[in-house]
Design a protein around this motif. Structure first.
Motif, PDB file in Angstrom:
ATOM      1  N   PRO A  98      10.670   3.625  10.748  1.00 40.07           N
ATOM      2  CA  PRO A  98      10.335   2.278  10.273  1.00 40.07           C
ATOM      3  C   PRO A  98       9.914   1.356  11.419  1.00 40.07           C
ATOM      4  O   PRO A  98      10.462   1.435  12.529  1.00 40.07           O
ATOM      5  N   ASN A 154       8.266  15.001   7.445  1.00 43.75           N
ATOM      6  CA  ASN A 154       9.291  14.101   7.992  1.00 43.75           C
ATOM      7  C   ASN A 154      10.711  14.595   7.697  1.00 43.75           C
ATOM      8  O   ASN A 154      11.636  13.813   7.489  1.00 43.75           O
ATOM      9  N   ASP A 179      18.108   1.406   9.770  1.00 37.85           N
ATOM     10  CA  ASP A 179      16.927   0.589   9.490  1.00 37.85           C
ATOM     11  C   ASP A 179      16.043   1.197   8.407  1.00 37.85           C
ATOM     12  O   ASP A 179      15.033   0.610   8.018  1.00 37.85           O
ATOM     13  N   GLY A 180      16.439   2.367   7.886  1.00 36.49           N
ATOM     14  CA  GLY A 180      15.715   2.991   6.775  1.00 36.49           C
ATOM     15  C   GLY A 180      16.397   2.773   5.440  1.00 36.49           C
ATOM     16  O   GLY A 180      15.772   2.881   4.388  1.00 36.49           O
ATOM     17  N   ASP A 204      13.434  11.088   8.269  1.00 43.04           N
ATOM     18  CA  ASP A 204      13.225   9.806   8.937  1.00 43.04           C
ATOM     19  C   ASP A 204      11.734   9.537   9.017  1.00 43.04           C
ATOM     20  O   ASP A 204      10.940  10.469   9.191  1.00 43.04           O
ATOM     21  N   TYR A 205      11.364   8.265   8.857  1.00 41.39           N
ATOM     22  CA  TYR A 205       9.955   7.882   8.792  1.00 41.39           C
ATOM     23  C   TYR A 205       9.574   6.867   9.868  1.00 41.39           C
ATOM     24  O   TYR A 205       8.486   6.297   9.818  1.00 41.39           O
ATOM     25  N   TRP A 251      17.427  10.733  13.980  1.00 41.37           N
ATOM     26  CA  TRP A 251      18.125  11.406  12.879  1.00 41.37           C
ATOM     27  C   TRP A 251      19.641  11.382  13.013  1.00 41.37           C
ATOM     28  O   TRP A 251      20.332  11.848  12.132  1.00 41.37           O
ATOM     29  N   PHE A 295      19.741   7.061   4.816  1.00 39.71           N
ATOM     30  CA  PHE A 295      18.783   7.155   5.905  1.00 39.71           C
ATOM     31  C   PHE A 295      19.385   6.468   7.132  1.00 39.71           C
ATOM     32  O   PHE A 295      20.506   5.937   7.069  1.00 39.71           O
ATOM     33  N   ASN A 315      23.257  -0.873   8.205  1.00 36.98           N
ATOM     34  CA  ASN A 315      22.356  -0.338   7.187  1.00 36.98           C
ATOM     35  C   ASN A 315      21.776  -1.471   6.343  1.00 36.98           C
ATOM     36  O   ASN A 315      22.519  -2.301   5.800  1.00 36.98           O
TER      37      ASN A 315
END
Length: 296
Positions: free
Chosen positions: A218, A24, A178-179, A215-216, A225, A175, A236
């Motif tokens: 979410p 990731n 939303d991360g 980035d994962y 990114w 991030f 954030n």
């Protein structure tokens, strides 16, 4: 934002992202729009941990792009000593040239993990494996672009954020909105320090482009990114909308206590504190990575 940070929003580098699905991680080729000069940020070397096999597919993809575009690599930037992927910087350097740079506090990381992995006196802890150790406010050139490095510790002591024209590469300091933010519980990490570092990033102009290292996705959204300072301030989930330092430290500390260690932390630290090189081979030409027991 301190006056020694020379932001020039009129310079708009061309940014090409490469997403590594296994870790990731997002790597970048950052090109000077007025020349063929470029930098590569946070490259990846592939590892099959169970098989103990190193490969270079991710790095080769970047190399192919640079060669196809006729670019000249001036810098290979590491935003920090990554604990979740291995750096491909020396492999790329061997193919394309360029200088490898990281924050000067790499020496703290090397001292800490040199002891953890029992590296002995032959392992240099002075950052000499890298071509350049950046200090807070240092500048460097990519073609005609003046870039600057901003010390943003908290995730690790050596974290640096790099601003290149209207593009800023934040490593793991932030991030996507939303991360939220990265963990601060690694040796040398600190949630209060991370909050202060994030405020330095958010003091950049609102329309500054921000590029993430990870980035994962979410809540099932597509991998992303790129965002802006203004979007982070507004949205954030950890530091936006005027979140207080006290609330951030409480949340981050409680959250970090629930997290598992990254699955590649053992090989990543041993390789990345060496600027992406594997440990020296033994007398029979065999290379090993150590697994500390009851240490990490």
């Amino acid at each position: 934002m301190p006056s020694n940070y020379p932001v020039d929003m009129s310079v708009k580098p061309e940014v090409k992202a490469f997403f590594d699905d296994a870790t990731n991680t997002i790597s970048y080729v950052v090109k000077d729009p007025s020349s063929n000069k470029c930098a590569i940020v946070d490259s990846v070397m592939d590892i099959d941990y169970a098989a103990g096999r190193i490969t270079y597919d991710s790095a080769d993809e970047i190399i192919a792009y640079v060669e196809d575009q006729g670019l000249e690599v001036e810098w290979l930037i590491e935003t920090h000593v990554h604990a979740d992927h291995l750096s491909g910087a020396p492999y790329i350097q061997g193919k394309l040239g360029g200088k490898i740079g990281i924050g000067e506090n790499i020496t703290i990381v090397q001292d800490t993990f040199g002891k953890v992995f029992n590296e002995g006196t032959e392992f240099q802890r002075d950052g000499s494996q890298f071509d350049r150790l950046f200090r807070d406010g240092d500048t460097y050139q990519i073609g005609a672009m003046t870039c600057f490095a901003m010390h943003t510790p908290g995730h690790t002591p050596a974290c640096m954020t790099h601003t290149i024209g209207d593009a800023t590469f934040v490593g793991d300091t932030l991030f996507m909105p939303d991360g939220g933010s990265a963990r601060a519980d690694f040796p040398g990490g600190d949630a209060a320090t991370l909050f202060d570092s994030i405020q330095k990033v958010l003091a950049l102009p609102d329309d500054m482009r921000l590029f993430m290292c990870h980035d994962y996705g979410p809540n099932g959204r597509d991998i992303a990114w790129e965002t802006t300072v203004g979007d982070e301030i507004e949205h954030n989930i950890h530091v936006g909308k005027g979140a207080t330092k006290e609330d951030f430290v409480k949340f981050r500390t409680e959250r970090d206590a629930q997290l598992d260690m990254p699955k590649l932390i053992i090989p990543s630290l041993q390789v990345n504190m060496r600027a992406g090189e594997l440990p020296p081979a033994d007398k029979d030409g065999r290379t090993f990575l150590k697994v500390p027991v009851n240490t990490l």
